[in-house]
Design a protein around this motif. Structure first.
Motif, PDB file in Angstrom:
ATOM      1  N   GLU A  66       6.482  -6.348  -0.576  1.00 42.29           N
ATOM      2  CA  GLU A  66       5.118  -5.814  -0.629  1.00 42.29           C
ATOM      3  C   GLU A  66       4.984  -4.495   0.124  1.00 42.29           C
ATOM      4  OE1 GLU A  66       3.381 -10.363  -0.851  1.00 42.29           O
ATOM      5  OE2 GLU A  66       3.105  -9.175   0.964  1.00 42.29           O
ATOM      6  N   GLN A  67       5.664  -4.379   1.278  1.00 43.06           N
ATOM      7  CA  GLN A  67       5.516  -3.154   2.047  1.00 43.06           C
ATOM      8  C   GLN A  67       6.221  -1.967   1.385  1.00 43.06           C
ATOM      9  OE1 GLN A  67       7.200  -3.997   5.900  1.00 43.06           O
ATOM     10  NE2 GLN A  67       9.250  -3.356   5.295  1.00 43.06           N
ATOM     11  N   GLN A  68       7.072  -2.233   0.406  1.00 45.85           N
ATOM     12  CA  GLN A  68       7.696  -1.143  -0.358  1.00 45.85           C
ATOM     13  C   GLN A  68       6.775  -0.661  -1.481  1.00 45.85           C
ATOM     14  OE1 GLN A  68      10.402  -0.480   1.321  1.00 45.85           O
ATOM     15  NE2 GLN A  68      10.418  -2.497   2.308  1.00 45.85           N
ATOM     16  N   LEU A  69       5.917  -1.558  -1.995  1.00 46.04           N
ATOM     17  CA  LEU A  69       5.083  -1.253  -3.157  1.00 46.04           C
ATOM     18  C   LEU A  69       3.662  -0.834  -2.794  1.00 46.04           C
ATOM     19  CD1 LEU A  69       6.081  -4.317  -5.368  1.00 46.04           C
ATOM     20  CD2 LEU A  69       6.969  -1.986  -5.560  1.00 46.04           C
ATOM     21  N   PHE A  70       3.132  -1.426  -1.732  1.00 54.48           N
ATOM     22  CA  PHE A  70       1.732  -1.222  -1.377  1.00 54.48           C
ATOM     23  C   PHE A  70       1.610  -0.684   0.051  1.00 54.48           C
ATOM     24  CE2 PHE A  70       2.069  -5.207  -3.940  1.00 54.48           C
ATOM     25  CZ  PHE A  70       1.611  -4.677  -5.146  1.00 54.48           C
ATOM     26  N   SER A  71       0.621   0.133   0.267  1.00 48.95           N
ATOM     27  CA  SER A  71       0.372   0.673   1.603  1.00 48.95           C
ATOM     28  C   SER A  71      -0.656  -0.174   2.334  1.00 48.95           C
ATOM     29  CB  SER A  71      -0.119   2.120   1.511  1.00 48.95           C
ATOM     30  OG  SER A  71       0.817   2.942   0.867  1.00 48.95           O
ATOM     31  N   ARG A  72      -0.753   0.051   3.641  1.00 51.63           N
ATOM     32  CA  ARG A  72      -1.732  -0.621   4.492  1.00 51.63           C
ATOM     33  C   ARG A  72      -2.593   0.436   5.173  1.00 51.63           C
ATOM     34  NH1 ARG A  72       3.257  -3.524   7.322  1.00 51.63           N
ATOM     35  NH2 ARG A  72       4.177  -1.616   6.488  1.00 51.63           N
ATOM     36  N   LEU A  73      -3.683   0.022   5.748  1.00 52.34           N
ATOM     37  CA  LEU A  73      -4.464   0.971   6.533  1.00 52.34           C
ATOM     38  C   LEU A  73      -3.647   1.435   7.734  1.00 52.34           C
ATOM     39  CD1 LEU A  73      -8.062  -0.570   6.516  1.00 52.34           C
ATOM     40  CD2 LEU A  73      -7.368   1.624   5.533  1.00 52.34           C
ATOM     41  N   SER A  81       4.054  -0.195  18.778  1.00 47.53           N
ATOM     42  CA  SER A  81       2.809   0.568  18.706  1.00 47.53           C
ATOM     43  C   SER A  81       2.276   0.570  17.271  1.00 47.53           C
ATOM     44  CB  SER A  81       3.029   1.996  19.186  1.00 47.53           C
ATOM     45  OG  SER A  81       3.970   2.669  18.371  1.00 47.53           O
ATOM     46  N   VAL A  82       1.040   1.018  17.112  1.00 50.89           N
ATOM     47  CA  VAL A  82       0.384   1.041  15.805  1.00 50.89           C
ATOM     48  C   VAL A  82       0.258   2.483  15.324  1.00 50.89           C
ATOM     49  CG1 VAL A  82      -1.719   0.450  14.531  1.00 50.89           C
ATOM     50  CG2 VAL A  82      -0.917  -1.028  16.367  1.00 50.89           C
ATOM     51  N   GLU A  83       0.558   2.719  14.064  1.00 51.69           N
ATOM     52  CA  GLU A  83       0.391   4.049  13.483  1.00 51.69           C
ATOM     53  C   GLU A  83      -0.377   3.946  12.176  1.00 51.69           C
ATOM     54  OE1 GLU A  83       4.078   5.884  12.456  1.00 51.69           O
ATOM     55  OE2 GLU A  83       4.723   4.271  11.116  1.00 51.69           O
ATOM     56  N   GLY A  84      -0.972   5.052  11.774  1.00 55.10           N
ATOM     57  CA  GLY A  84      -1.729   5.060  10.538  1.00 55.10           C
ATOM     58  C   GLY A  84      -0.828   5.045   9.324  1.00 55.10           C
ATOM     59  N   ASP A  85      -1.306   4.436   8.269  1.00 51.23           N
ATOM     60  CA  ASP A  85      -0.638   4.484   6.971  1.00 51.23           C
ATOM     61  C   ASP A  85      -1.627   5.161   6.017  1.00 51.23           C
ATOM     62  OD1 ASP A  85       0.984   4.137   4.792  1.00 51.23           O
ATOM     63  OD2 ASP A  85       1.039   1.964   4.857  1.00 51.23           O
ATOM     64  N   LEU A  86      -2.512   4.412   5.401  1.00 48.54           N
ATOM     65  CA  LEU A  86      -3.562   5.038   4.601  1.00 48.54           C
ATOM     66  C   LEU A  86      -4.663   5.607   5.486  1.00 48.54           C
ATOM     67  CD1 LEU A  86      -3.937   2.493   1.655  1.00 48.54           C
ATOM     68  CD2 LEU A  86      -2.749   4.702   1.663  1.00 48.54           C
ATOM     69  N   ALA A  87      -4.806   5.068   6.692  1.00 54.51           N
ATOM     70  CA  ALA A  87      -5.813   5.577   7.625  1.00 54.51           C
ATOM     71  C   ALA A  87      -5.191   6.621   8.547  1.00 54.51           C
ATOM     72  CB  ALA A  87      -6.399   4.438   8.451  1.00 54.51           C
ATOM     73  N   TRP A  99     -15.635  -1.565  12.986  1.00 55.57           N
ATOM     74  CA  TRP A  99     -14.493  -0.642  13.038  1.00 55.57           C
ATOM     75  C   TRP A  99     -14.565   0.318  11.844  1.00 55.57           C
ATOM     76  CZ3 TRP A  99     -10.440  -0.674  16.663  1.00 55.57           C
ATOM     77  CH2 TRP A  99     -10.507  -1.702  17.630  1.00 55.57           C
ATOM     78  N   THR A 100     -14.428   1.607  12.132  1.00 52.74           N
ATOM     79  CA  THR A 100     -14.488   2.637  11.092  1.00 52.74           C
ATOM     80  C   THR A 100     -13.124   3.294  10.939  1.00 52.74           C
ATOM     81  OG1 THR A 100     -16.810   3.070  11.616  1.00 52.74           O
ATOM     82  CG2 THR A 100     -15.638   4.747  10.347  1.00 52.74           C
ATOM     83  N   PHE A 101     -12.644   3.351   9.701  1.00 55.77           N
ATOM     84  CA  PHE A 101     -11.336   3.921   9.383  1.00 55.77           C
ATOM     85  C   PHE A 101     -11.515   5.131   8.471  1.00 55.77           C
ATOM     86  CE2 PHE A 101     -10.660  -0.433  10.509  1.00 55.77           C
ATOM     87  CZ  PHE A 101      -9.445  -0.467  11.165  1.00 55.77           C
ATOM     88  N   THR A 102     -10.923   6.253   8.854  1.00 54.10           N
ATOM     89  CA  THR A 102     -10.935   7.458   8.025  1.00 54.10           C
ATOM     90  C   THR A 102      -9.640   7.504   7.227  1.00 54.10           C
ATOM     91  OG1 THR A 102     -12.259   8.648   9.662  1.00 54.10           O
ATOM     92  CG2 THR A 102     -11.068   9.971   8.028  1.00 54.10           C
ATOM     93  N   LEU A 103      -9.752   7.671   5.910  1.00 52.42           N
ATOM     94  CA  LEU A 103      -8.594   7.599   5.023  1.00 52.42           C
ATOM     95  C   LEU A 103      -7.886   8.934   4.876  1.00 52.42           C
ATOM     96  CD1 LEU A 103      -9.987   5.332   2.160  1.00 52.42           C
ATOM     97  CD2 LEU A 103      -8.831   4.657   4.280  1.00 52.42           C
ATOM     98  N   ARG A 104      -6.600   8.845   4.642  1.00 52.87           N
ATOM     99  CA  ARG A 104      -5.763  10.016   4.374  1.00 52.87           C
ATOM    100  C   ARG A 104      -6.204  10.655   3.055  1.00 52.87           C
ATOM    101  NH1 ARG A 104      -0.845  10.889   6.555  1.00 52.87           N
ATOM    102  NH2 ARG A 104      -0.797   8.734   7.317  1.00 52.87           N
ATOM    103  N   LYS A 105      -6.289  11.952   3.031  1.00 49.68           N
ATOM    104  CA  LYS A 105      -6.717  12.655   1.811  1.00 49.68           C
ATOM    105  C   LYS A 105      -5.533  12.857   0.866  1.00 49.68           C
ATOM    106  CE  LYS A 105     -10.446  15.210   4.151  1.00 49.68           C
ATOM    107  NZ  LYS A 105     -11.503  14.373   3.557  1.00 49.68           N
ATOM    108  N   GLY A 106      -5.844  12.854  -0.426  1.00 49.56           N
ATOM    109  CA  GLY A 106      -4.848  13.180  -1.439  1.00 49.56           C
ATOM    110  C   GLY A 106      -3.876  12.079  -1.784  1.00 49.56           C
ATOM    111  N   VAL A 107      -4.109  10.849  -1.336  1.00 48.83           N
ATOM    112  CA  VAL A 107      -3.213   9.738  -1.664  1.00 48.83           C
ATOM    113  C   VAL A 107      -3.445   9.307  -3.104  1.00 48.83           C
ATOM    114  CG1 VAL A 107      -2.578   7.353  -1.130  1.00 48.83           C
ATOM    115  CG2 VAL A 107      -3.119   8.948   0.724  1.00 48.83           C
ATOM    116  N   LYS A 108      -2.351   9.087  -3.829  1.00 47.97           N
ATOM    117  CA  LYS A 108      -2.445   8.661  -5.222  1.00 47.97           C
ATOM    118  C   LYS A 108      -1.679   7.366  -5.436  1.00 47.97           C
ATOM    119  CE  LYS A 108      -2.987  13.268  -7.261  1.00 47.97           C
ATOM    120  NZ  LYS A 108      -2.438  14.244  -8.244  1.00 47.97           N
TER     121      LYS A 108
END
Length: 503
Positions: A66-73, A81-87, A99-108
């Motif tokens: 799943e982590q190869q096919l789909f992204s997480r926040l 430690s924690v790092e952003g993926d889609l957030a 909790w408010t999450f700002t998303l990465r721009k331009g993700v397809k």
């Protein structure tokens, strides 16, 4: 997430092997430079489902795919430690409920469609509605999309562990139905790979050219079911397989001698965990449960079976986990154990059912049964197929349950907070004082306070012997030196997106 045995997923279950095709034409496509090439992952288990919201989606094998096919926040790094993926950023209000999450721009997505906040919010609703094991981390939580690049998660109570908990939440496109099996035949995701082929015995991944981090440099990753340890190690030695993890201790010396391999042993987040079913009449008394723990010579068993990859655990959770606090070791004393059982009125005619899944755990559990039998405690050792094991686990159809509990979130909220409250109904144990500590720990935004409170909760679990917590697990990785970009992962979930095959 179903605490799927981590050695059941690694040395056990997760002992998935990662490998490169033996012949250069397959591995490098005939090229002498780095980049390209086909990587083969020879895994112990079939992956029956890649639906992250489904009942099997929280297992180690499915998560690896799943982590190869789909992204997480967000996602956890190997250092915890924690790092952003889609957030790209996130913040909470003063109460830690919103909790408010700002998303990465331009993700397809892999089909070229742009990711919107609605996709994230809809995925979360589906995730909660399906009531999979990981959804239990978010009781009555909701997510909204106030704009295309913002999602807001609202908790039903203060929850400072939200970012780490979201490490097991995967984002799908809007519109995927609850039982949409057709979607997972050819899934669309924002991860580094796309699915080319899926069957219980073989999964083929190819690079996703739309991936925001850049398409992987390998041309193909094949995950093959290879359940036999001997076959995995033979493939490693012949070059058919170039990466293996979960190597058992008795095989490690030979692997460490091989000059063509890198070998590394890493402390994992996993702890061997043997719950007692406190709803079973014979096991309701904490004195009985504690005596059974005293009756097993875990130091000797670990030294004999796992001299390099095991050590005596001193807590309910691993040392890497936020919330870890060391507890007083339980001393092996079979004479005192039998006396305590007799004093508690234990019926030695009772036969206890000890269940486990996966053959790699058989020798360990046989040793446990042998020690219990030495003081007159009768035990039926029951090895079950994973699906049956999981069903019986949730139905409390057992007296002692063995699991290798891992914690990819590296936060005690995922284990102590999710599995031990009265409402969880996971082991027949209920203690209002424990519930209060867990709630306080979840609500605190002060990490030191959270650790203190979780430590107090762990002491109750430990002293009441809700289970036995005998061993902290290390994972032994070996990979061919032709492979670069490989980083051993403490959760047994390595990232394939950086792999390269060198001549």
């Amino acid at each position: 997430m179903i605490p799927l045995t981590r050695r059941a997923a690694l040395t056990l279950g997760v002992a998935a092997t990662m490998a490169l095709s033996a012949c250069s034409s397959a591995t490098n496509g005939g090229s002498s430079s780095s980049g390209g090439g086909e990587v083969v992952i020879a895994g112990t288990y079939p992956v029956d489902s890649i639906d992250p919201g489904g009942p099997q989606g929280g297992g180690t094998g499915p998560q690896m795919v799943e982590q190869q096919l789909f992204s997480r926040l967000v996602r956890t790094k190997t250092d915890g430690s924690v790092e952003g993926d889609l957030a790209t950023s996130w913040k909470s209000d003063a109460t830690a409920k919103t909790w408010t999450f700002t998303l990465r721009k331009g993700v397809k997505f892999s089909d070229g469609k742009e990711l919107k906040a609605a996709d994230v919010a809809d995925s979360f609703k589906r995730f909660i509605d399906l009531k999979g094991t990981n959804a239990a981390n978010f009781p009555d939580y909701t997510m909204t999309a106030p704009s295309d690049d913002t999602v807001v998660l609202t908790a039903s109570k203060p929850d400072a562990a939200i970012p780490r908990k979201l490490a097991v939440f995967f984002v799908l496109p809007s519109g995927v139905g609850a039982n949409d099996t057709a979607f997972f035949d050819k899934p669309v995701g924002t991860g580094p790979f796309k699915l080319d082929k899926f069957s219980p015995n073989e999964i083929v991944l190819v690079p996703n050219p739309q991936y925001y981090g850049g398409a992987p440099k390998v041309t193909k990753v094949t995950i093959k079911k290879m359940p036999e340890l001997a076959a995995r190690l033979t493939a490693l030695r012949t070059g058919e397989a170039d990466v293996v993890w979960g190597i058992p201790d008795d095989q490690l010396p030979e692997v460490q001698k091989d000059s063509t391999l890198n070998v590394q042993i890493v402390q994992s987040s996993a702890v061997y965990t043997m719950w007692f079913n406190s709803s079973t009449p014979a096991l309701k008394d904490a004195a009985v449960r504690r005596a059974l723990w005293e009756a097993v010579d875990f130091p000797t068993i670990i030294k004999k079976l796992y001299p390099q990859t095991g050590s005596l655990s001193d807590s309910v959770v691993s040392k890497q986990t936020l919330g870890y606090v060391a507890q007083t070791p339980v001393k092996y004393d079979p004479v005192a154990a039998k006396a305590a059982l007799t004093a508690a009125g234990f019926d030695f005619g009772t036969k206890l059912r000890l269940q486990f899944a996966n053959a790699e755990f058989q020798q360990f559990n046989q040793a446990v049964v042998s020690d219990l039998q030495k003081i007159g405690v009768q035990v039926d050792l029951l090895q079950k197929e994973q699906a049956v094991f999981t069903k019986d686990l949730l139905a409390l159809n057992w007296d002692i349950n063995f699991q290798q509990l891992s914690n990819p979130m590296l936060d005690a909220a995922n284990t102590v907070g999710r599995l031990y409250p009265c409402a969880a109904k996971r082991n027949g144990y209920c203690n209002p004082a424990l519930d209060k500590l867990i709630s306080q720990a979840a609500a605190s935004t002060d990490e030191q306070e959270r650790v203190k409170l979780y430590g107090e909760a762990e002491k109750i679990i430990w002293d009441d012997a809700v289970g036995m917590f005998p061993m902290a697990v290390k994972y032994a990785y070996a990979w061919n030196k032709r492979l670069s970009g490989f980083t051993p992962d403490p959760n047994g979930l390595p990232d394939f997106s950086k792999l390269q095959v060198n001549s």
